[in-house]
Write an enzyme that holds these catalytic residues in place. Structure first.
Site, PDB file in Angstrom:
ATOM      1  N   ASP A 153      -1.847   6.829   6.218  1.00 57.67           N
ATOM      2  CA  ASP A 153      -2.918   5.987   5.697  1.00 57.67           C
ATOM      3  C   ASP A 153      -3.198   4.921   6.756  1.00 57.67           C
ATOM      4  O   ASP A 153      -2.491   3.924   6.852  1.00 57.67           O
ATOM      5  CB  ASP A 153      -2.476   5.342   4.378  1.00 57.67           C
TER       6      ASP A 153
ATOM      7  N   LYS B  75     -13.064  -1.366   6.811  1.00 58.53           N
ATOM      8  CA  LYS B  75     -12.435  -2.295   7.758  1.00 58.53           C
ATOM      9  C   LYS B  75     -13.035  -2.102   9.155  1.00 58.53           C
ATOM     10  O   LYS B  75     -13.886  -2.878   9.570  1.00 58.53           O
ATOM     11  CB  LYS B  75     -10.911  -2.117   7.778  1.00 58.53           C
TER      12      LYS B  75
ATOM     13  N   TRP C  50       0.829  -1.207   0.000  1.00 59.55           N
ATOM     14  CA  TRP C  50       0.000   0.000   0.000  1.00 59.55           C
ATOM     15  C   TRP C  50       0.860   1.252   0.000  1.00 59.55           C
ATOM     16  O   TRP C  50       0.506   2.260  -0.630  1.00 59.55           O
ATOM     17  CB  TRP C  50      -1.016  -0.013   1.144  1.00 59.55           C
TER      18      TRP C  50
HETATM   19  N1  PMP Z   1      -4.473   1.630   1.973  1.00 54.15           N
HETATM   20  C1  PMP Z   1      -4.571   0.516   2.729  1.00 54.15           C
HETATM   21  C2  PMP Z   1      -3.646   0.351   3.899  1.00 54.15           C
HETATM   22  C3  PMP Z   1      -5.517  -0.452   2.426  1.00 54.15           C
HETATM   23  O1  PMP Z   1      -5.626  -1.557   3.165  1.00 54.15           O
HETATM   24  C4  PMP Z   1      -6.378  -0.257   1.311  1.00 54.15           C
HETATM   25  C5  PMP Z   1      -7.456  -1.238   0.933  1.00 54.15           C
HETATM   26  N2  PMP Z   1      -7.325  -2.510   1.348  1.00 54.15           N
HETATM   27  C6  PMP Z   1      -6.219   0.893   0.544  1.00 54.15           C
HETATM   28  C7  PMP Z   1      -5.277   1.819   0.911  1.00 54.15           C
HETATM   29  C8  PMP Z   1      -7.089   1.158  -0.638  1.00 54.15           C
HETATM   30  O2  PMP Z   1      -8.323   1.482  -0.154  1.00 54.15           O
HETATM   31  P1  PMP Z   1      -9.599   1.756  -1.070  1.00 54.15           P
HETATM   32  O3  PMP Z   1      -9.965   0.419  -1.664  1.00 54.15           O
HETATM   33  O4  PMP Z   1     -10.595   2.265  -0.083  1.00 54.15           O
HETATM   34  O5  PMP Z   1      -9.228   2.742  -2.097  1.00 54.15           O
END
Ligand code: PMP
Length: 359
Positions: free
Chosen positions: A171, A195, A102
């Site tokens: 994030d 989550k 991520w």
């Molecule tokens: N950052 C993290 C740490 C994540 O776990 C996720 C999704 N699993 C995201 C970003 C992306 O999130 P979204 O699908 O809401 O764009």
């Protein structure tokens, strides 16, 4: 009706009490003769619920008045672009710590708008640890330092906010609300809701007010935090039903004793699973123990030829969504707030039995 245990990384398990309440209120919300979904976002009912959601979140995280709380859309991925567009000058310096998949996505998007500096990376070590703070190459003039304190795929987590010259942007998609957090250490916190917050479709941004007003002219209005703050998150139609569910989740959390109580529950769940894995020669978790995530526990079997059978038998036993992320394979159990200790206990009993039969 029997509900299964859901270990999905997201969209993830929601508290049963919240789902039951939403079901009860579905056709007729508080005697209004219509569902919450069918009301104008400008109605006093919806505005009231959004205000209550914000107030409850502020109590849970002890968020000061010097921070704006924004309810947005587009997921955490949209914030990967919104962060540089709101904070960095075109092509200006912005620092990122790379702790996993991520982080990498945030970095790739950041590069479209800023001069991204990767202060440290554990890519060569396959993301099993957090690079030591004294190895980070920070730039004094960086607009911010971006962190991913919980890597949902790799299961690497750090909880201490580092001291850095630039405002911290975190994030916290997969760890926010899992334990207490000192918001005042951060300039910006963002998280997709799916989550620990509520259903997919809602994105939370908590931003220190002195960082508002720095957006570049080309920043789209929908990504501009100052625009959202000025409109109380109602610049356009917000995801009202997701907000309503988030309000119920916040209320549920508060009723259970807030984040200290959640931390205690989450610590115990994580200890149960890691303790079992570490005592087994059949299962393994690759992450350096001090950096193991409480929320996402990846693990592999001694023989990956058994993966398919493990997943099929787990599903038959009512243990769902244990498949690891497609980019890394293996297994992953996500232990978010709405996953109770009983789910983890049942998982461990199943894993022990599977090992006895197949190990
Ligand atoms: N950052 C993290 C740490 C994540 O776990 C996720 C999704 N699993 C995201 C970003 C992306 O999130 P979204 O699908 O809401 O764009």
């Amino acid at each position: 009706m029997a509900r299964a245990w859901n270990f999905c990384a997201g969209p993830a398990a929601l508290p049963e009490a919240v789902l039951t309440r939403a079901a009860e209120e579905m056709l007729d919300w508080h005697g209004r003769g219509l569902s919450f979904m069918e009301m104008s976002h400008r109605s006093p009912e919806v505005v009231g619920v959004v205000e209550e959601a914000e107030a409850c979140l502020r109590r849970l995280l002890a968020i000061g008045d010097d921070y704006a709380v924004l309810f947005l859309q587009g997921g955490a991925s949209t914030q990967f672009a919104a962060v540089p567009l709101n904070l960095a000058a075109p092509g200006g310096p912005a620092d990122y710590l790379d702790t996993g998949q991520w982080s990498k996505k945030a970095i790739a998007e950041g590069r479209r708008y800023a001069d991204v500096g990767v202060v440290a990376s554990d890519a060569a070590g396959n993301y099993r640890t957090v690079p030591p703070r004294d190895s980070w190459q920070l730039r004094e003039d960086a607009a911010y330092l971006h962190l991913t304190p919980n890597e949902t795929i790799g299961g690497v987590e750090f909880t201490e906010a580092p001291v850095a010259p630039a405002p911290l942007v975190a994030d916290l998609s997969s760890t926010l609300l899992s334990r207490p957090l000192d918001v005042s250490h951060y300039g910006v916190i963002y998280a997709g809701a799916q989550k620990n917050i509520g259903p997919a479709g809602l994105t939370l941004v908590i931003v220190r007010r002195d960082l508002l007003g720095r957006a570049r002219p080309e920043c789209p209005a929908m990504l501009n935090w100052e625009t959202a703050a000025a409109a109380d998150s109602m610049y356009n139609t917000p995801p009202t039903f997701a907000l309503y569910l988030a309000a119920l989740v916040f209320e549920w959390l508060e009723g259970l004793g807030g984040l200290p109580a959640m931390a205690e529950r989450n610590r115990r769940k994580a200890e149960t699973l890691y303790g079992f894995i570490d005592n087994s020669a059949f299962y393994a978790n690759p992450v350096d123990p001090p950096w193991r995530s409480w929320m996402n526990v990846p693990f592999v079997l001694a023989d990956d030829g058994l993966d398919k059978r493990f997943l099929e038998e787990a599903e038959a036993a009512g243990l769902l969504n244990l498949k690891g992320h497609r980019s890394v394979g293996g297994m992953r159990a996500s232990l978010y707030n709405a996953v109770p200790q009983a789910a983890v206990d049942d998982l461990v009993v199943f894993m022990a039995d599977f090992e006895r039969r197949c190990g």
